[in-house]
Scaffold this motif. Structure first.
Motif, PDB file in Angstrom:
ATOM      1  N   VAL A  91       0.849  -1.022  -0.154  1.00  0.00           N
ATOM      2  CA  VAL A  91      -0.002  -0.067   0.020  1.00  0.00           C
ATOM      3  C   VAL A  91       0.901   1.142   0.126  1.00  0.00           C
ATOM      4  O   VAL A  91       1.540   1.552   0.961  1.00  0.00           O
ATOM      5  CB  VAL A  91      -0.971  -0.011   1.291  1.00  0.00           C
ATOM      6  N   ASP A  92       0.959   2.044  -1.075  1.00  0.00           N
ATOM      7  CA  ASP A  92       1.741   3.113  -1.266  1.00  0.00           C
ATOM      8  C   ASP A  92       0.780   4.369  -0.942  1.00  0.00           C
ATOM      9  O   ASP A  92      -0.317   4.496  -1.658  1.00  0.00           O
ATOM     10  CB  ASP A  92       2.388   3.404  -2.778  1.00  0.00           C
ATOM     11  N   SER A  93       1.200   5.299   0.022  1.00  0.00           N
ATOM     12  CA  SER A  93       0.444   6.484   0.385  1.00  0.00           C
ATOM     13  C   SER A  93       1.151   7.739   0.134  1.00  0.00           C
ATOM     14  O   SER A  93       0.511   9.017   0.251  1.00  0.00           O
ATOM     15  CB  SER A  93      -0.108   6.273   1.463  1.00  0.00           C
ATOM     16  N   SER A  94       2.110   7.927  -0.451  1.00  0.00           N
ATOM     17  CA  SER A  94       2.908   8.936  -0.963  1.00  0.00           C
ATOM     18  C   SER A  94       2.369   9.732  -1.999  1.00  0.00           C
ATOM     19  O   SER A  94       2.002   9.043  -3.054  1.00  0.00           O
ATOM     20  CB  SER A  94       4.523   8.837  -1.294  1.00  0.00           C
ATOM     21  N   THR A  95       2.152  10.941  -1.980  1.00  0.00           N
ATOM     22  CA  THR A  95       1.559  11.770  -3.294  1.00  0.00           C
ATOM     23  C   THR A  95       2.884  11.530  -4.432  1.00  0.00           C
ATOM     24  O   THR A  95       2.423  11.837  -5.608  1.00  0.00           O
ATOM     25  CB  THR A  95       1.392  13.218  -2.994  1.00  0.00           C
ATOM     26  N   ARG A  96       4.061  11.577  -4.301  1.00  0.00           N
ATOM     27  CA  ARG A  96       5.047  11.500  -5.042  1.00  0.00           C
ATOM     28  C   ARG A  96       5.121  10.049  -5.516  1.00  0.00           C
ATOM     29  O   ARG A  96       5.444   9.365  -4.928  1.00  0.00           O
ATOM     30  CB  ARG A  96       6.323  12.035  -4.486  1.00  0.00           C
ATOM     31  N   SER A  97       5.553   9.795  -7.086  1.00  0.00           N
ATOM     32  CA  SER A  97       5.737   8.326  -7.323  1.00  0.00           C
ATOM     33  C   SER A  97       7.301   8.680  -7.504  1.00  0.00           C
ATOM     34  O   SER A  97       7.744   7.407  -7.441  1.00  0.00           O
ATOM     35  CB  SER A  97       4.933   8.167  -8.576  1.00  0.00           C
ATOM     36  N   GLU A  98       7.833   9.641  -8.085  1.00  0.00           N
ATOM     37  CA  GLU A  98       9.021   9.607  -8.350  1.00  0.00           C
ATOM     38  C   GLU A  98       9.818  10.291  -7.102  1.00  0.00           C
ATOM     39  O   GLU A  98       9.189  11.243  -6.598  1.00  0.00           O
ATOM     40  CB  GLU A  98       9.189  10.583  -9.598  1.00  0.00           C
ATOM     41  N   SER A 155       9.613   6.760   0.982  1.00  0.00           N
ATOM     42  CA  SER A 155       8.891   5.816   1.581  1.00  0.00           C
ATOM     43  C   SER A 155       8.655   4.620   0.540  1.00  0.00           C
ATOM     44  O   SER A 155       8.692   3.403   0.809  1.00  0.00           O
ATOM     45  CB  SER A 155       7.631   6.258   2.150  1.00  0.00           C
ATOM     46  N   ARG A 156       8.553   4.957  -0.823  1.00  0.00           N
ATOM     47  CA  ARG A 156       8.218   4.005  -1.913  1.00  0.00           C
ATOM     48  C   ARG A 156       9.552   3.476  -2.108  1.00  0.00           C
ATOM     49  O   ARG A 156       9.535   1.958  -2.357  1.00  0.00           O
ATOM     50  CB  ARG A 156       8.055   4.751  -3.232  1.00  0.00           C
ATOM     51  N   LYS A 157      10.800   3.893  -2.140  1.00  0.00           N
ATOM     52  CA  LYS A 157      11.919   3.296  -2.250  1.00  0.00           C
ATOM     53  C   LYS A 157      12.170   2.234  -0.902  1.00  0.00           C
ATOM     54  O   LYS A 157      12.689   1.289  -1.375  1.00  0.00           O
ATOM     55  CB  LYS A 157      12.998   4.403  -2.279  1.00  0.00           C
ATOM     56  N   LEU A 158      11.833   2.657   0.179  1.00  0.00           N
ATOM     57  CA  LEU A 158      11.902   1.814   1.154  1.00  0.00           C
ATOM     58  C   LEU A 158      11.132   0.656   1.151  1.00  0.00           C
ATOM     59  O   LEU A 158      11.344  -0.578   1.531  1.00  0.00           O
ATOM     60  CB  LEU A 158      11.703   2.421   2.518  1.00  0.00           C
ATOM     61  N   LEU A 182      -2.599   4.745  -3.414  1.00  0.00           N
ATOM     62  CA  LEU A 182      -3.385   5.640  -2.888  1.00  0.00           C
ATOM     63  C   LEU A 182      -3.366   6.955  -3.632  1.00  0.00           C
ATOM     64  O   LEU A 182      -4.024   7.782  -3.524  1.00  0.00           O
ATOM     65  CB  LEU A 182      -3.143   5.708  -1.561  1.00  0.00           C
ATOM     66  N   SER A 183      -1.875   7.091  -4.214  1.00  0.00           N
ATOM     67  CA  SER A 183      -1.809   8.577  -5.108  1.00  0.00           C
ATOM     68  C   SER A 183      -2.973   8.456  -6.023  1.00  0.00           C
ATOM     69  O   SER A 183      -3.098   9.885  -6.574  1.00  0.00           O
ATOM     70  CB  SER A 183      -0.473   8.767  -5.218  1.00  0.00           C
ATOM     71  N   ASN A 184      -3.245   7.507  -6.601  1.00  0.00           N
ATOM     72  CA  ASN A 184      -4.302   7.403  -7.737  1.00  0.00           C
ATOM     73  C   ASN A 184      -5.788   7.908  -7.274  1.00  0.00           C
ATOM     74  O   ASN A 184      -6.704   7.988  -8.138  1.00  0.00           O
ATOM     75  CB  ASN A 184      -4.492   6.124  -8.500  1.00  0.00           C
ATOM     76  N   GLY A 185      -5.886   7.980  -6.000  1.00  0.00           N
ATOM     77  CA  GLY A 185      -7.384   8.339  -5.418  1.00  0.00           C
ATOM     78  C   GLY A 185      -7.909   7.279  -4.687  1.00  0.00           C
ATOM     79  O   GLY A 185      -7.715   6.119  -5.009  1.00  0.00           O
ATOM     80  N   ILE A 186      -8.774   7.664  -3.778  1.00  0.00           N
ATOM     81  CA  ILE A 186      -9.619   6.786  -3.104  1.00  0.00           C
ATOM     82  C   ILE A 186     -10.693   7.577  -2.236  1.00  0.00           C
ATOM     83  O   ILE A 186     -10.572   8.369  -1.807  1.00  0.00           O
ATOM     84  CB  ILE A 186      -8.587   5.997  -1.813  1.00  0.00           C
ATOM     85  N   PRO A 187     -11.818   6.747  -2.706  1.00  0.00           N
ATOM     86  CA  PRO A 187     -13.102   7.766  -2.208  1.00  0.00           C
ATOM     87  C   PRO A 187     -13.290   7.627  -0.611  1.00  0.00           C
ATOM     88  O   PRO A 187     -12.777   6.586   0.066  1.00  0.00           O
ATOM     89  CB  PRO A 187     -14.323   6.842  -2.783  1.00  0.00           C
TER      90      PRO A 187
END
Length: 186
Positions: free
Chosen positions: A6-13, A17-20, A38-43
């Motif tokens: 589950v990725d929750s950072s707004t940054r993809s690059e 946190s994503r690298k870890l 989750l950066s793609n949006g979630i209701p």
């Protein structure tokens, strides 16, 4: 082994946190991986969601089923996982709002927890959770860091009690976080 990431950072690059999380997942060679970004949006939950959750499954209308569709998918992903890896930046001393929305979709009475005469009982037992967090200077466990206590409590409420945190606060924290991840393989 099946991993839910589950990725929750707004940054993809350039997201630490994503690298870890990449590093944690790499420690589990051969695992199957489901990713929810989750950066793609979630209701966020709303009145339709609430109404549907309190309607018995056999009485739910098509609108009720639609209101619970995302939640049903999220619950199924967690139920299918042996390991949940949550990559989380610390925003304003706490979790990102998208991660809170994911938790709200996951926490369902009668599905992921239920109440007994002795109090609530979580229904998502037997899974490990590793939370990798990154911040500009808010270390995990600091008096002013509210993400880890909240996640520990809410995940535990649903039965996810084996929760570990690996935090990187600033550049020096990144080195220590990478060491902690390497220790997972040992």
């Amino acid at each position: 082994m099946h991993i839910l990431r589950v990725d929750s950072s707004t940054r993809s690059e350039d997201s630490i946190s994503r690298k870890l999380a990449d590093d944690v997942v790499a420690q589990h060679v051969g695992a199957t991986i489901t990713t929810r970004d989750l950066s793609n949006g979630i209701p966020h939950i709303d009145a339709g969601f609430s109404r549907a959750t309190f309607t018995p499954p056999e009485a739910r209308s098509d609108a009720d089923k639609a209101a619970l569709a995302v939640s049903d998918d999220i619950v199924a992903e967690v139920q299918a996982a042996d390991l949940v890896v949550i990559s989380m930046p610390v925003y304003n001393f706490s979790i990102p709002s998208t991660l809170k929305a994911w938790i709200d979709q996951l926490a369902r009475v009668g599905v992921t927890f239920h109440y007994t005469e002795n109090g609530p009982v979580g229904l998502l037992e037997g899974k490990r959770v590793i939370v990798v967090s990154a911040s500009g200077g808010t270390p995990v466990g600091a008096d002013y860091e509210f993400a880890s206590p909240y996640l520990t409590h809410v995940l535990g409420f649903m039965g996810l009690t084996d929760v570990s945190f690996i935090g990187a606060a600033g550049e020096e924290g990144l080195v220590e976080a990478e060491r902690s991840i390497q220790a997972l393989a040992a």
